[in-house]
Design an enzyme around this catalytic site. Structure first.
Site, PDB file in Angstrom:
ATOM      1  N   ASP A   1      16.810  -1.768 -14.348  1.00 51.51           N
ATOM      2  CA  ASP A   1      16.405  -3.101 -14.797  1.00 51.51           C
ATOM      3  C   ASP A   1      17.518  -3.615 -15.695  1.00 51.51           C
ATOM      4  O   ASP A   1      17.869  -2.979 -16.699  1.00 51.51           O
ATOM      5  CB  ASP A   1      15.093  -3.036 -15.579  1.00 51.51           C
ATOM      6  CG  ASP A   1      13.893  -2.776 -14.689  1.00 51.51           C
ATOM      7  OD1 ASP A   1      13.980  -3.050 -13.476  1.00 51.51           O
ATOM      8  OD2 ASP A   1      12.868  -2.293 -15.196  1.00 51.51           O
TER       9      ASP A   1
ATOM     10  N   ASP B   1       4.809  -7.118  -8.148  1.00 50.69           N
ATOM     11  CA  ASP B   1       4.339  -6.705  -9.468  1.00 50.69           C
ATOM     12  C   ASP B   1       2.839  -6.965  -9.490  1.00 50.69           C
ATOM     13  O   ASP B   1       2.398  -8.103  -9.289  1.00 50.69           O
ATOM     14  CB  ASP B   1       5.041  -7.501 -10.570  1.00 50.69           C
ATOM     15  CG  ASP B   1       6.524  -7.194 -10.638  1.00 50.69           C
ATOM     16  OD1 ASP B   1       6.904  -6.050 -10.328  1.00 50.69           O
ATOM     17  OD2 ASP B   1       7.297  -8.104 -10.990  1.00 50.69           O
TER      18      ASP B   1
END
Length: 259
Positions: free
Chosen positions: A11, A130
């Site tokens: 990330d 997500d």
């Protein structure tokens, strides 16, 4: 039986690899180019790179960082964050990625999946999901809702219905991230992963929650995930990729060996 894949996740925020818990309290932990090169040498099967604030900040992905990572590794490389159209996909692929991951943009414009599959092939298109556990409703009967913009926007879209639609539209793979489990190192969301992997015919990557090798074993064995995305347990040195693969192999999980 195909080998299960072990995939480090980077990330990236402001050019640095970062890690948070449930999409909050992120701290910078290293250089993504150096980390990608290290994990490649350690035996990673693939690298996933997410520019985690590109969508919420409405900007393009950091293509220069993507290019530098691609120069360091010789394994499949999947990139997501801020990819809004075919031109963005093409730029990422030309920078060295083998796959593009679409998440928020695909919810806003579902035709992006089919357009990308037509232009570059389904094998290049990954649906990033997500997902957060919610009370079942008429719009979210599975009890799991798709959330976009880095966990900021609830969409009212049922996770299972969205996964099936994406497959029908030409997505070649799903990367399924549980917001509830993300970064907590308490184990993957087995029920969610089982739900999705049991109802689509494309590979599902489990993401969010790995804290030890048992967690990885469980999601690959019992939830039938095709791959496990890992971050904290290797970023902080709890395990090496070689240790993870060797232990999985010793417990009967087929992996590409690195020892």
């Amino acid at each position: 039986m195909l080998s299960k894949r072990i995939i480090p996740c980077l990330d990236v925020r402001d050019g640095k690899t970062t890690k948070g818990i449930k999409f909050k309290e992120n701290v910078d932990i290293g250089d993504p180019v150096e980390m990608a090169g290290f994990y490649y040498k350690e035996g990673a099967d693939e690298i996933v790179f997410y520019d985690i604030t590109a969508s919420s900040e409405k900007r393009n992905i950091m293509i220069n960082v993507v290019r530098r990572v691609a120069e360091e590794i010789f394994i499949p490389f999947s990139v997501g964050g801020g990819i809004r159209n075919i031109e963005d996909m093409r730029a990422v692929l030309l920078a060295g990625a083998e796959k593009v991951s679409v998440n928020t943009a695909a919810v806003d414009y579902p035709e992006l999946i089919s357009e990308g599959a037509k232009a570059f092939g389904s094998q290049c298109i990954v649906l990033g999901m997500d997902v957060k556990k919610v009370a079942p409703t008429q719009s979210t009967p599975s009890g799991y809702e798709v959330v976009t913009h880095g966990g900021r926007t609830f969409t009212g879209i049922d996770a299972l219905a969205w996964a099936k639609k994406a497959e029908d539209s030409g997505a070649g793979e799903i990367c399924l991230n549980s917001i509830d489990a993300d970064g907590a190192q308490q184990g993957y969301e087995i029920a969610l992963t089982s739900l999705i992997s049991g109802n689509v015919n494309i590979p599902v990557i489990a993401s969010g929650g790995a804290g030890n090798i048992n967690h990885i074993y469980d999601v690959l064995k019992y939830a039938e995930a095709d791959a496990a995305l890992i971050a904290s347990i290797i970023h902080y040195g709890t395990y090496t990729i070689r240790q993870i693969k060797y232990e999985l192999h010793s417990r009967g999980i087929k992996v590409r060996n690195t020892w």
